[in-house]
Design a protein around this motif. Structure first.
Motif, PDB file in Angstrom:
ATOM      1  N   UNK A 102       0.829  -1.216   0.000  1.00  0.00           N
ATOM      2  CA  UNK A 102       0.000   0.000   0.000  1.00  0.00           C
ATOM      3  C   UNK A 102       0.860   1.262   0.000  1.00  0.00           C
ATOM      4  N   UNK A 103       2.135   1.117  -0.320  1.00  0.00           N
ATOM      5  CA  UNK A 103       2.983   2.295  -0.467  1.00  0.00           C
ATOM      6  C   UNK A 103       3.768   2.684   0.768  1.00  0.00           C
ATOM      7  N   UNK A 104       3.808   1.823   1.762  1.00  0.00           N
ATOM      8  CA  UNK A 104       4.490   2.153   3.011  1.00  0.00           C
ATOM      9  C   UNK A 104       5.965   1.812   3.014  1.00  0.00           C
ATOM     10  N   UNK A 105       6.565   1.990   4.202  1.00  0.00           N
ATOM     11  CA  UNK A 105       8.003   1.776   4.391  1.00  0.00           C
ATOM     12  C   UNK A 105       8.207   0.927   5.639  1.00  0.00           C
ATOM     13  N   UNK A 106       7.937  -0.374   5.498  1.00  0.00           N
ATOM     14  CA  UNK A 106       8.059  -1.283   6.645  1.00  0.00           C
ATOM     15  C   UNK A 106       9.177  -2.286   6.389  1.00  0.00           C
ATOM     16  N   UNK A 107       9.918  -2.605   7.452  1.00  0.00           N
ATOM     17  CA  UNK A 107      11.055  -3.528   7.370  1.00  0.00           C
ATOM     18  C   UNK A 107      10.928  -4.549   8.487  1.00  0.00           C
ATOM     19  N   UNK A 108      11.244  -5.802   8.184  1.00  0.00           N
ATOM     20  CA  UNK A 108      11.303  -6.823   9.230  1.00  0.00           C
ATOM     21  C   UNK A 108      12.722  -7.365   9.286  1.00  0.00           C
ATOM     22  N   UNK A 109      13.320  -7.308  10.474  1.00  0.00           N
ATOM     23  CA  UNK A 109      14.660  -7.871  10.673  1.00  0.00           C
ATOM     24  C   UNK A 109      14.526  -9.129  11.525  1.00  0.00           C
ATOM     25  N   UNK A 110      14.785 -10.271  10.910  1.00  0.00           N
ATOM     26  CA  UNK A 110      14.898 -11.512  11.677  1.00  0.00           C
ATOM     27  C   UNK A 110      16.385 -11.651  11.985  1.00  0.00           C
ATOM     28  N   UNK A 111      16.746 -11.442  13.240  1.00  0.00           N
ATOM     29  CA  UNK A 111      18.154 -11.215  13.592  1.00  0.00           C
ATOM     30  C   UNK A 111      19.114 -12.295  13.096  1.00  0.00           C
ATOM     31  N   UNK A 112      18.748 -13.591  13.169  1.00  0.00           N
ATOM     32  CA  UNK A 112      19.719 -14.582  12.668  1.00  0.00           C
ATOM     33  C   UNK A 112      20.046 -14.373  11.187  1.00  0.00           C
TER      34      UNK A 112
END
Lengths: 357, 357
Positions: free
Chosen positions: B313-323
């Motif tokens: 939808x045009x956003x700026x989301x990030x997911x960090x899975x640390x391993x």
């Protein structure tokens, strides 16, 4: 209407920030930890396959939560603040109208400051005993009993409590319920564990914190002095010297003395002790119709007998009834009142006189 | 034995003080206040002569407690920290083994720091709804679900949780019960009131705080970014794009998506968002016998779908899975783990990249 309220609160808050530290305070260290408490365990063997079965599992509770701050070039002996009934460590932080509370004032004066939430209250909510919380509309009972305002929210004439809706709202919101049964022994044990951890300190109590305050001083010799603001829970006497129960029209009933062995009691004679009481507390031996005044009449009367007993046994106890030294209008939360810097000055002077600073 | 324990704790505490601020921090202002909440009043007229009659009296509750610190030369946008389930603001203070938590680390980095106790928890205990607190031995359920240790208190292999009895003891003691019914709407309203008072800020949530975190960001445009550490409560989706309920062996049941209008959801596309997940979280679409891993398998899976939806939808989301970025062993309280400075560095970098510092 909602936006209007938010704006009002925001303006109040912004106005309040003008009461920040007079000068920035440099903090060497700060943090929090839990003191005392205990672990309970349900009989049986903990089993991964039944995670909701309490058998064999543990629970940790009944400890005190402590937030501490150590300013640079700190004075040697820290101040440990224990709140009263229905309150948390918040009592000693920002005042209801946004001024510095004793936490900030004494940090500015280079004291190490420890702010406690007693076991089964606030951030120290984990309890080994249960309770039922039934929210009951009782703001006016409390504010009246604290000699702040009446049942129509009118401030007591001349009271040092700050005016306005914002302060009243913030004050009522800082009350917080017990999360387990109230137990002075549990509070005392956690406070004694705290003094065992940090060493020498000056214990500053408010209201119902007074009772576990005396008990902690009798239990742990690291308590180097006790400062009690309107101690309301009870007073310690050596067995055989306790006064008779004092009759009162207070909704909290008559006031009974707490009795200890002479040996225990005399531990209170080894340290300087000071008690402060505010304004609007009548004298006399007869119950009055004004129950909120009568509640404090008997407490001030018994506090005087307590001070006499400590000094009769060789101690160094002082009672300051503020109107008698020309300071008027203080309610039960005197350390947060409009004149709380004056109250802090009194305490600073006393600490200096007793070589505790 | 008691003295031995006290000595051990004292030594642990003294050892811990070596982890104080790297350099003293100068504080321009600090204090606390309550945000949001409401007043309830019992019908009738308050009557001085019946102080225990709730008629006409008020109660103030459901507000958030906030402790703030403003360092000198502070960066412009403050950090607002919201804890997870069974926790208070303590989560972000000193770690269980006595090191600096994110409160201190980010103060040292010149951020304004606001630490919240959500309504009906901790120092924000005054609630307009009641509850019954039944202490139940469930430490091992929680520590296992948090991927810290097993039902025999053995740490997970390679976990970043600190070793030793002191840290385990402190960690379990920081849990604290609800003092009223748990209600994400009540939490959200108080958080939104907080942002209404302080203006722009970066909301940092943990675990169950994630859900009211998304809701607050949708409700108040002063939320300039959301940083979510292992959001566990639920995830927001636009209506029609929500994934199916995810089956799990978790004792907390299956995971359902939370659905909002497209307009509401798209407010989350206006701000940078980042989610961090730790180690020992398996992938895959099938429930596992290891329920504590499975609990996080579905959450990580749905978090990825949430991030996809925001970005679609045009956003700026990030997911960090640390391993996946070479950081191993983190449990559910990653910001308090032994490598929490490394975690703070990751966040600092992200804030800088998004011009939020």
């Amino acid at each position: 209407m909602k936006n209007f309220l938010l704006t009002t609160i925001a303006l109040n808050f912004l106005a309040s920030t003008s009461f920040a530290f007079n000068n920035p305070v440099t903090i060497q260290d700060q943090g929090s930890f839990f003191a005392g408490g205990k672990m309970i365990q349900t009989p049986g063997v903990a089993n991964f396959s039944e995670p909701r079965n309490p058998a064999g599992q543990t629970l940790h509770g009944d400890s005190a939560y402590v937030f501490y701050q150590i300013p640079v070039n700190a004075r040697k002996i820290p101040l440990i603040f224990l709140h009263g009934y229905g309150q948390s460590g918040k009592s000693w932080e920002t005042t209801p109208d946004g001024r510095d509370g004793f936490q900030n004032i004494f940090l500015e004066r280079r004291f190490k400051v420890y702010i406690v939430d007693q076991p089964r209250r606030g951030r120290a909510g984990n309890s080994t005993t249960g309770t039922t919380i039934n929210p009951t509309t009782m703001d006016q009972l409390w504010a009246t009993n604290f000699r702040i305002s009446d049942f129509q929210n009118n401030l007591f004439p001349g009271v040092q409590f700050p005016e306005g809706d914002y302060a009243r709202d913030q004050f009522f919101k800082q009350m917080t319920p017990d999360t387990g049964s109230y137990d002075n022994k549990v509070i005392t044990d956690s406070m004694s564990a705290l003094f065992g951890t940090i060493g020498d300190g000056i214990l500053i109590t408010h209201s119902a914190g007074g009772d576990p305050g005396w008990m902690t001083a009798m239990q742990n010799s690291n308590v180097r002095a006790v400062v009690a603001y309107e101690p309301g829970g009870g007073f310690a006497f050596p067995i055989g010297e306790e006064p008779a129960e004092m009759e009162s029209s207070s909704p909290f009933g008559n006031l009974k003395p707490n009795v200890y062995s002479v040996e225990q009691f005399e531990r209170l004679t080894k340290i300087p002790i000071i008690l402060y009481f505010g304004d609007n507390i009548p004298s006399g031996d007869k119950p009055l119709e004004r129950w909120e005044l009568d509640n404090w009449r008997v407490r001030l009367n018994m506090a005087r007998l307590f001070v006499d007993a400590v000094n009769r046994h060789g101690g160094n106890a002082t009672l300051i009834h503020l109107p008698e030294v020309g300071i008027y209008g203080n309610d039960h939360f005197l350390f947060a009142d409009r004149n709380n810097v004056e109250l802090a000055d009194l305490l600073s002077d006393w600490l200096r006189e007793n070589q505790l600073d």
